[in-house]
Enzyme design. Structure first.
Site, short mmCIF file in Angstrom:
data_model
loop_
_atom_site.label_atom_id
_atom_site.label_comp_id
_atom_site.label_asym_id
_atom_site.label_seq_id
_atom_site.Cartn_x
_atom_site.Cartn_y
_atom_site.Cartn_z
N HIS A 277 4.26 1.91 -1.01
CA HIS A 277 3.90 0.69 -1.74
C HIS A 277 5.04 -0.32 -1.73
O HIS A 277 6.20 0.03 -1.93
CB HIS A 277 3.56 1.05 -3.18
CG HIS A 277 3.29 -0.13 -4.06
ND1 HIS A 277 2.28 -1.03 -3.82
CD2 HIS A 277 3.93 -0.58 -5.18
CE1 HIS A 277 2.28 -1.97 -4.75
NE2 HIS A 277 3.28 -1.73 -5.58
N SER A 278 4.70 -1.60 -1.49
CA SER A 278 5.63 -2.71 -1.64
C SER A 278 6.91 -2.48 -0.83
O SER A 278 6.87 -2.35 0.38
CB SER A 278 5.93 -2.92 -3.13
OG SER A 278 6.60 -4.12 -3.36
N TYR A 279 8.07 -2.39 -1.50
CA TYR A 279 9.34 -2.19 -0.79
C TYR A 279 9.39 -0.84 -0.09
O TYR A 279 10.15 -0.64 0.86
CB TYR A 279 10.51 -2.32 -1.76
CG TYR A 279 11.84 -2.57 -1.07
CD1 TYR A 279 12.24 -3.87 -0.78
CD2 TYR A 279 12.67 -1.53 -0.70
CE1 TYR A 279 13.45 -4.12 -0.14
CE2 TYR A 279 13.88 -1.76 -0.06
CZ TYR A 279 14.26 -3.06 0.22
OH TYR A 279 15.45 -3.29 0.86
N GLY A 281 7.19 0.20 1.82
CA GLY A 281 6.77 -0.06 3.19
C GLY A 281 7.92 -0.52 4.06
O GLY A 281 8.05 -0.13 5.23
#
Length: 401
Positions: A277-279, A281
């Site tokens: 998720h988010s960072y 990735g």
């Protein structure tokens, strides 16, 4: 306002003088007494008079009401500190759920850490390294969240299902996956600074005494001004701390590579899957850059949820971009229905709607689609046919991106 008054005529100047006189009479120490209450908070949920109900919602023990941020009016900083204190308790609560409800074990990092050095940890199922079939790796985003969480705000204001990784962990275990839960934000420990650690002036013995004295005087005056403003900006001055980073785990990217080298790459699973998720990735993409051949050989599919990676800024090579187009899917925040294709300017992986416009909810809203994606990826791997993200004919297939 003072500047505007000074530019006027005699009346304005008289008002300026009166304003200055008024300001000079204000007793700042007296104002201090009327400032925020002590920054002392309970260290248990019960102490805060909150509990998670049977639906996983945080509710007040007596009133049954949701969490109230503005507990004290006009004291935003104190309310924020109270919120953060509650967040730390919730982090420990989630750790307990991972161990007691999900039956994961806590593993210390670095693996060869000595007793006196800073340490981090991850969680994994008992079969994580020996499961011959499937392994699921979970990576949350940046910020205050820790292992097992997607978003603290969701845990506090919504429920445990939407804000934690527990639904993913339980579903994975039910479907025969081993599980590893990363902890990419646990990068350092904080210790209180001592006077010995924070000298007022630099120790430059080869400087002339006069120059050194002048520099010390300037530093003392600077510190005096800073302390004066700090006294009123931050009336309850917290202890000054310094950060000591954890060996080989000093950033989310380092952590992901370390866990890959010491755990994931050593696992027996034929199919390794990531949800990032988010960072998280971005951390996965960095892992690919550093361990491209290994990742391609071991990873079957990657589900990104509103990932903030950028193939240009991270200088991702063509071969990695091609692999991502075939093996990754990014469920992004969008007003479109779940799994509807979303256009992208970046030549990496397909993007589909997570069925929500809220960034922090993308992992929860895409939850059923992610496991369907993984299941299809295994079938595709066995039949050498690439999976499609949706069943609707008007949605674009992965290989069309």
């Amino acid at each position: 306002m003072m500047a505007q008054l000074q530019q006027g005529g005699p009346d304005e100047k008289e008002k300026t003088t009166a304003l200055k006189d008024l300001l000079s009479r204000i007793d700042l120490d007296e104002l201090m007494k009327k400032d925020e209450p002590p920054l002392e908070f309970p260290d248990t949920l019960e102490g805060f008079e909150y509990i998670f109900n049977e639906k996983g919602q945080l509710r007040h023990i007596k009133t049954g009401e949701p969490f109230v941020f503005n507990y004290r009016e006009d004291l935003h900083r104190w309310n924020q500190k109270r919120y953060e204190a509650l967040g730390e308790i919730i982090t420990k609560y989630i750790y307990e759920l991972l161990q007691n409800e999900c039956h994961l074990k806590k593993v210390t990092l670095p693996v060869d850490a000595i007793e006196t050095e800073p340490k981090s940890f991850i969680f994994m199922s008992e079969d994580a390294l020996v499961n011959p079939d499937k392994l699921l790796v979970l990576i949350h985003g940046n910020g205050v969240v820790r292992a097992g969480q997607w978003a603290r705000r969701l845990i506090i204001n919504e429920d445990l299902d939407s804000g934690t990784q527990i639904p993913y962990i339980k579903r994975a275990i039910e479907e025969g996956y081993g599980v590893i839960v990363l902890n990419p934000n646990e990068n350092y420990i904080e210790v209180e600074k001592t006077k010995a650690q924070v000298p007022l002036s630099s120790d430059i013995s080869d400087e002339p005494a006069e120059k050194r004295e002048r520099k010390d005087k300037i530093q003392k005056e600077t510190k005096k001004r800073r302390d004066f403003y700090e006294k009123y900006r931050n009336p309850q001055k917290e202890k000054e701390t310094m950060q000591i980073y954890i060996r080989d785990n000093g950033s989310p990217e380092e952590h992901a590579i370390y866990v890959w080298d010491h755990f994931i790459s050593q696992s027996a699973a034929e199919n390794v899957f990531f949800v990032a998720h988010s960072y998280g990735g971005l951390a996965f993409v960095e892992l690919m850059i550093q361990r491209e051949a290994e990742v391609k050989n071991r990873v079957t599919a990657v589900a990104l949820t509103d990932s903030v990676h950028n193939v240009w800024h991270q200088e991702v090579g063509k071969t990695i971009r091609e692999w991502m187009r075939e093996n990754c899917c990014n469920w992004v925040s969008s007003s479109e229905p779940l799994d509807t294709s979303v256009e992208s300017m970046l030549p990496d992986c397909p993007r589909v709607s997570a069925g929500t416009e809220r960034h922090e909810l993308t992992s929860w809203k895409s939850f059923p689609s992610v496991f369907k994606f993984f299941s299809e990826a295994v079938k595709a791997k066995n039949s050498l046919v690439k999976p499609t993200p949706t069943r609707r004919s008007n949605r674009i297939k992965y290989e069309e991106f």
